[in-house]
Design a protein around this motif. Sequence first.
Motif, short mmCIF file in Angstrom:
data_model
loop_
_atom_site.label_atom_id
_atom_site.label_comp_id
_atom_site.label_asym_id
_atom_site.label_seq_id
_atom_site.Cartn_x
_atom_site.Cartn_y
_atom_site.Cartn_z
N THR A 1 23.34 23.12 53.78
CA THR A 1 23.92 24.35 53.26
C THR A 1 22.84 25.26 52.69
O THR A 1 21.73 24.83 52.39
CB THR A 1 24.96 24.05 52.17
OG1 THR A 1 24.33 23.30 51.12
CG2 THR A 1 26.12 23.25 52.72
N GLU A 2 23.19 26.54 52.50
CA GLU A 2 22.28 27.54 51.94
C GLU A 2 21.91 27.20 50.51
O GLU A 2 22.63 26.47 49.81
CB GLU A 2 22.94 28.92 51.98
CG GLU A 2 23.08 29.52 53.37
CD GLU A 2 21.84 30.26 53.81
OE1 GLU A 2 20.83 30.20 53.08
OE2 GLU A 2 21.88 30.89 54.87
N GLY A 3 20.80 27.76 50.04
CA GLY A 3 20.38 27.60 48.66
C GLY A 3 19.23 28.53 48.37
O GLY A 3 18.69 29.17 49.28
N PRO A 4 18.80 28.63 47.11
CA PRO A 4 17.71 29.54 46.74
C PRO A 4 16.37 29.16 47.37
O PRO A 4 15.54 30.03 47.62
CB PRO A 4 17.66 29.44 45.22
CG PRO A 4 18.33 28.14 44.89
CD PRO A 4 19.38 27.96 45.94
N ARG A 5 16.16 27.88 47.62
CA ARG A 5 14.97 27.42 48.35
C ARG A 5 15.27 26.03 48.88
O ARG A 5 16.18 25.36 48.42
CB ARG A 5 13.71 27.41 47.49
CG ARG A 5 13.65 26.34 46.42
CD ARG A 5 12.21 25.91 46.13
NE ARG A 5 11.68 25.08 47.20
CZ ARG A 5 10.41 24.66 47.27
NH1 ARG A 5 9.55 25.01 46.34
NH2 ARG A 5 10.00 23.88 48.25
N MET A 6 14.47 25.60 49.85
CA MET A 6 14.70 24.28 50.42
C MET A 6 14.07 23.21 49.53
O MET A 6 12.95 23.37 49.03
CB MET A 6 14.12 24.19 51.84
CG MET A 6 14.48 22.90 52.56
SD MET A 6 14.28 23.04 54.33
CE MET A 6 12.49 23.19 54.45
N GLY A 7 14.78 22.11 49.36
CA GLY A 7 14.32 21.03 48.49
C GLY A 7 13.34 20.09 49.17
O GLY A 7 13.61 18.89 49.27
N LEU A 8 12.20 20.63 49.60
CA LEU A 8 11.18 19.80 50.23
C LEU A 8 9.80 20.28 49.82
O LEU A 8 9.47 21.47 49.93
CB LEU A 8 11.32 19.85 51.75
CG LEU A 8 10.48 18.83 52.54
CD1 LEU A 8 10.83 17.39 52.13
CD2 LEU A 8 10.71 19.00 54.04
N HIS A 9 8.98 19.34 49.35
CA HIS A 9 7.63 19.65 48.85
C HIS A 9 6.67 18.58 49.34
O HIS A 9 6.90 17.38 49.15
CB HIS A 9 7.63 19.70 47.32
CG HIS A 9 6.27 19.88 46.73
ND1 HIS A 9 5.58 21.07 46.77
CD2 HIS A 9 5.46 19.00 46.07
CE1 HIS A 9 4.40 20.93 46.18
NE2 HIS A 9 4.31 19.68 45.75
N ALA A 10 5.59 19.01 49.99
CA ALA A 10 4.55 18.09 50.46
C ALA A 10 3.65 17.73 49.28
O ALA A 10 2.74 18.47 48.91
CB ALA A 10 3.73 18.74 51.58
N LEU A 11 3.93 16.60 48.68
CA LEU A 11 3.28 16.19 47.43
C LEU A 11 1.85 15.72 47.62
O LEU A 11 0.95 16.09 46.88
CB LEU A 11 4.10 15.07 46.78
CG LEU A 11 3.50 14.41 45.54
CD1 LEU A 11 3.49 15.38 44.37
CD2 LEU A 11 4.28 13.14 45.19
#
Length: 283
Positions: A245-255
């Motif tokens: 679903t849509e959101g303010p930003r995607m919940g994925l971060h290359a740590l």
Amino acid sequence: MSERLRVKQASPLLSFLTTELKGWSRSKIKQRLTTGCIIVNGQPIMRHDHEINVGDDVEVRATGKNVQLKVSRLEILYSDNDLIVINKPAGLLSVATANENKDHALAILRKQLTRPKRTVNLWPVHRLDRDTSGVLMFATSREMREAVMDGWAEAEKTYLAVVEGCPNPSQGTIDQPLRIDPEKYQMIVGPHPEAKKAITHFNTQRTVRERSLLEVQLETGRQHQIRAHMAWLGHPLIGDPRYGTEGPRMGLHALRLSITRPKTGKRLTFETPAPDDFLNLLR
């Protein structure tokens, strides 16, 4: 339309906005914050207590969706004669596409590093999706890029992901092949003659309000692998309209990215913490 403001006195972001946006209700300002419409120094900020400093640029946008991020300089995490590693912000393409060939990390970094009589050539070692933030590597020669890719199977790639719900069990491995649907530009999960092996390991770090923070390690590196695998598991990434679903930003971060450096054989590890707009997805 958007409003641009310059900070003249350090304060929490919400206090600054309440003072500057005359005639705006507090609820309207908070709504803009939670939908990613408040941009501080080029980064969407959703925390009302985010500390801003004198000289910061604050932009108030009418919408937080599908807005092209404008970046003039990138944070360099590591550089030597052969490799350059940056912290790519969410909303920025890694390289040019058929439709967009100007505002992307490769072009910005090349311009940032170029000096009079010294043009910098760069080759992407790997890519991150536009809406994924974090560690991104470039090589300064085609030969170095190929040398790094020769050992890419031994690279350790660790991500943070914010997903819907709470996986049960809290950790595990997804071993499901992937293939691309060229019409939908979406990965299809499951056995198929054209599918390629894809393995994702995940471990739940914490759960807040029906959302979970996962540490994810990739054993393979297929396109959209984490996004497709987590949706298949029933826990799509927050802010991923293609698989959820849509959101303010995607919940994925290359740590974190760890490789064996060609030429020296030394193990190099690059890491950058998740930005505030990512962590705000758990609040």
